[in-house]
Scaffold this motif. Sequence first.
Motif, short mmCIF file in Angstrom:
data_model
loop_
_atom_site.label_atom_id
_atom_site.label_comp_id
_atom_site.label_asym_id
_atom_site.label_seq_id
_atom_site.Cartn_x
_atom_site.Cartn_y
_atom_site.Cartn_z
N ASP A 69 0.87 -1.25 -0.15
CA ASP A 69 0.26 -0.05 0.12
C ASP A 69 0.79 1.17 0.03
OD1 ASP A 69 -2.07 -1.47 0.05
OD2 ASP A 69 -2.55 -1.15 2.00
N SER A 73 0.95 4.23 -2.63
CA SER A 73 0.79 5.58 -2.58
C SER A 73 1.60 6.38 -2.99
CB SER A 73 0.58 5.68 -0.77
OG SER A 73 0.51 6.98 -0.39
N GLU A 76 1.30 7.03 -6.54
CA GLU A 76 0.25 7.87 -6.93
C GLU A 76 0.87 9.33 -6.64
OE1 GLU A 76 -3.86 9.29 -4.55
OE2 GLU A 76 -3.24 7.49 -4.43
N THR A 95 -6.25 5.37 -6.43
CA THR A 95 -5.55 4.01 -6.13
C THR A 95 -6.53 2.95 -5.48
OG1 THR A 95 -3.64 5.26 -5.81
CG2 THR A 95 -3.51 3.21 -4.75
N THR A 97 -6.16 -0.38 -3.87
CA THR A 97 -5.21 -0.96 -3.52
C THR A 97 -5.46 -2.57 -3.20
OG1 THR A 97 -5.93 -0.59 -1.01
CG2 THR A 97 -4.29 1.06 -1.96
#
Length: 468
Positions: A69, A73, A76, A95, A97
């Motif tokens: 994750d 992140s 992104e 996103t 996940t």
Amino acid sequence: MKRVGKPVFFVVVAILALLTYAAFFGVSSMYGDVERVYIKGAEDIRWGIDIRGGVDVTFSPPDGVDATDEELSAAESVIKTRLLNQNITDSEVYTDTSNDRIIVRFPWKSGEQNFNPEDAIQELGKTAQLAFYKDLPLDPTTGRLNPMPGEPVLTGADVEKAEYGMYQNPETGMSEPIVSLTLKSQAKEIWEKATTEQLGKQISIFMDDEVISAPQVSSVIKDGKCVISGSFTPESAVKLANQINGGALPFELVTRNYSAISPTLGMGAKDAMVKAGAAAFAIIAVFMILYYRLPGFVATIALVGQLAGTIAAITGFFKVFPSFTLTVPGIAGIILGLGFGVDANIISAERIREEIRTGKGIDASIQSGFKNAFSAIFDSNITVVFIALILMGVFGPSDGIFALPFNFLFSWMGLGTATAGSIYSFGYTLLVSIILNFVMGVMASRLMLRSLAGFKPFRKAWLYGGEK
């Protein structure tokens, strides 16, 4: 009371005329078949997804990579930075996940017939790892970076800023595109040591595993500056600078699918809005001139300047305001800002009329009128400035300067910023319009009116709202 010089009116009008021309038509020159754009015009505005449509693309890690994750992140965040570096503010990045997906939507570029969405998608998904090596560690069989090149002298993480520029080649006498780098303070000493050791030798620069420049070190560099030169075009140099500024992804993203997004309104709706706005502006101008006479005439010039300044801020004319993606809410922000401009000029004209009807002289009435109007204009406009800043902070990029106060608040509340480009666009154009309203509707209007009052034909009370 000291009067404003008579030529001031013509100077202000000339400045506003030049600004208006540059904002709407731009400034460029031709070298053979190559056009060099110095100032972008209104035709170069990048319209939002709602007006022009755009691209919907789904990224994911390469096969076999189980991204965490935190890595998704980070990816992104890098994509958002790269979009902003391309001055794309009307974008959406999500996103997923649970399925290791990043969904990105961004608008078409102006002149979309020359816009290749596949190139833009590739630029967003590249790892963009910048590295500096001593000498030239190439693999002789592939011509790419040696699989074991050793430790790099510096990486992209050591770069503070990358900028596109032009360099005058003394050998050819021609201007060549370059990318200039400013290193972070902790990297300056390392760079000085490396250029000392490699004096007369090469330091090669790689993007990912491809060599982009391998210059010979001719002097020791102590100020943390570096220039990347090569067979660049202006477009490729700007692209490289954007990639460096955008940072490196934790892994190269694979494009799973992409499709075109149809505009929700379309260019026809934009053209209709522009025509309606032009008609409304003309009606307001006629009303202002007929009802408020000379102050109304001056107000019309100031409003044209305010509109031109706002367009210039969108296209990137002012360095403090980067070029911008304009959406329908952004157009609404321009219209609302002009409404505040009209209001500011009406308040000033009414105050001047009141002073004239009390029997004061022309100069004293103008001075007192603007002075008495300023507090009301300031109070109404400053509240809108705060609202625009809040909209840009809450609905803008989380790493933007306007978002900093809200990041702490949202973190404390367990929430996140709600990135929405259309609302950010509205806040941006509204903020710029209000700032320009102070410049045009208060300062420029006052200078022009006080200057005109120095001419004998304009020293009649009825021209300022008094009786004939």
